[in-house]
Design an enzyme around this catalytic site. Structure first.
Site, PDB file in Angstrom:
ATOM      1  N   HIS A  23      -4.485  -7.918   0.171  1.00  0.00           N
ATOM      2  CA  HIS A  23      -3.820  -6.621   0.215  1.00  0.00           C
ATOM      3  C   HIS A  23      -3.047  -6.430   1.527  1.00  0.00           C
ATOM      4  O   HIS A  23      -1.978  -5.829   1.544  1.00  0.00           O
ATOM      5  CB  HIS A  23      -4.879  -5.525   0.066  1.00  0.00           C
TER       6      HIS A  23
ATOM      7  N   ASP B 147       0.845  -1.184   0.000  1.00  0.00           N
ATOM      8  CA  ASP B 147       0.000   0.000   0.000  1.00  0.00           C
ATOM      9  C   ASP B 147       0.888   1.246   0.000  1.00  0.00           C
ATOM     10  O   ASP B 147       1.811   1.348  -0.810  1.00  0.00           O
ATOM     11  CB  ASP B 147      -0.967  -0.039   1.193  1.00  0.00           C
TER      12      ASP B 147
ATOM     13  N   TYR C 200      -3.322  11.062   0.678  1.00  0.00           N
ATOM     14  CA  TYR C 200      -3.886  10.933  -0.664  1.00  0.00           C
ATOM     15  C   TYR C 200      -3.871  12.284  -1.377  1.00  0.00           C
ATOM     16  O   TYR C 200      -3.557  12.375  -2.568  1.00  0.00           O
ATOM     17  CB  TYR C 200      -5.320  10.389  -0.583  1.00  0.00           C
TER      18      TYR C 200
END
Length: 436
Positions: A414, A223, A362
């Site tokens: 993930h 990630d 982000y």
């Protein structure tokens, strides 16, 4: 235990309250101490490494419980699947357990059983766990979590990586392990200004490793940890031997004609083989139905932040949705993690009020373009079958010209280190064997 490059205080003569920026909200709300650590008699220099211990005020836990009990629930979804998001019955069951049975103090004890520290880098206090291997020749490894994860997603691999002889490995597989919290996550301080994008974090990680005393090391991540490791690979600081990632950046690996088709909504190009078409279709599915969270946080982290800061159930829903989307068995995070494990992670975000600050990475990544350049350092890649994007090896080579290891495994999603710690640890050992 730490080999610092700076001079250590010679005596411990007082106790001082050191407050990480990440827990300042709880301090302001309750006026109680979060962590007490021992410091030297003289003022701490900016590059000192200070011990850290978690001690969340009882008032903060009582406030959380009160808010959970006062939740105003929406009506149930109007479909019989997850297409509208987290299903009411699933979230109510998790929240009921959170309110009536979950015990944060167990999580706190888990963290406090490990060596934790704070150090200031570029004006921000960085929280990290540092576990040295019993094997003197162990390789130093910095490993970075992602979102919506935290240090909790990496705790299960500490034993297998630092003490492999107790977990089916050999002494030559050992690592000295450093687990930092990204700025704005967990007990790392929240940046007060802009610019803390993956490139800046990557530079900070190099400072951290060398401050601890590791002149040569490797980096690992999934990630955001993978994106940060990629940045380290582009920067190639002296002493970085290589990186291992278990999440691949789509934009740097996908062929131009495939990326164009995805962007324009066109069918998969005819020249793709079956494996490539599967990857293309999965990428299209993710971009059309699973990318909304990133679009929101990449453009409006402050707006979503009010909900994440004010409602523990809102925070839990936002995070649970991604757990359900990204575990190996889609839609069933409880088959990958216990409820306590899920809630350890969510509660950490709640108590440190880092839902909003963690979302800003982000925005930072979207606002600040990554530094140019190729990743020249040796790169190892493991593809887990439950990952969102699983490119074939010849696509991966587009981003990593010095690819030294590529392997596809048969289980795990993930959150690979959290879901399959033994398999993940074996992959990390294999990835760096040639660099020892």
């Amino acid at each position: 235990m730490i080999n610092q490059q700076t001079k250590k205080p010679t005596a411990l003569t007082r106790r001082a309250l050191l407050i990480s920026g990440a827990v300042a909200a709880s301090i302001a709300a309750f006026g109680s101490q979060i962590a007490v650590v021992e410091t030297g008699a003289q003022a701490l220099a900016s590059n000192d490494i200070r011990p850290f211990r978690v001690n969340i005020p009882a008032e903060a836990l009582a406030d959380l419980n009160r808010r959970l009990g006062a939740t105003r629930w929406p009506e149930a979804e109007t479909v019989d699947d997850r297409s509208q998001g987290v299903q009411l019955s699933n979230l109510q069951a998790l929240v009921r357990y959170w309110e009536t049975e979950y015990d944060w103090r167990r999580a706190e004890q888990k963290l406090n059983s490990l060596p934790q520290f704070l150090t200031e880098i570029d004006g921000v206090d960085i929280h990290f766990i540092h576990v040295r291997s019993p094997h003197a020749d162990a390789m130093p490894l910095i490993m970075t979590h992602g979102w919506p994860g935290s240090m909790f997603e990496l705790l299960k691999v500490i034993g297998p990586l630092t003490d492999p002889t107790a977990h089916g490995g050999s002494a030559r597989d050992a690592f000295h392990l450093v687990l930092p919290s990204i700025p704005g996550f967990g007990f790392s301080q929240k940046p007060q200004g802009t610019g803390w994008n993956p490139d800046r974090i990557a530079r900070a990680w190099d400072v951290l490793m060398k401050r601890i005393g590791y002149s040569h090391y490797v980096s690992q991540g999934g990630d955001w940890g993978a994106i940060i490791s990629d940045s380290m690979g582009r920067q190639a600081p002296k002493g970085l031997l290589g990186i291992h990632v278990n999440r691949i950046e789509r934009s740097t690996t996908i062929p131009p004609e495939v990326g164009k088709a995805l962007k324009n909504g066109d069918p998969a190009p005819d020249n793709l083989n079956d494996e490539e078409k599967t990857v293309f279709n999965e990428a299209r599915e993710f971009l059309s139905k699973g990318f909304g969270y990133a679009a929101v946080m990449g453009t409006r982290p402050q707006t979503i932040g009010y909900s994440l800061a004010d409602s523990p159930v809102g925070l839990a829903a936002w995070f649970y949705d991604k757990l359900a989307d990204w575990v190996f068995i889609r839609g069933e995070p409880e088959r990958a993690f216990t409820r306590d494990e899920i809630l350890d992670n969510i509660t950490l975000y709640w108590l440190t009020n880092t839902g909003p600050s963690s979302a800003r990475i982000y925005w930072e990544n979207a606002t600040n373009a990554a530094m140019p350049g190729i990743i020249s350092v040796p790169v190892a890649v493991t593809i887990f079958p439950g990952e969102v994007y699983r490119p074939p090896e010849h696509w991966v080579e587009r981003a990593y010209p010095n690819l030294i290891y590529y392997n596809k495994v048969d289980k795990g999603g993930h959150f690979a280190a959290w879901e399959e710690p033994e398999l993940f640890s074996a992959e990390v050992r294999a990835a760096f064997t040639s660099l020892r």
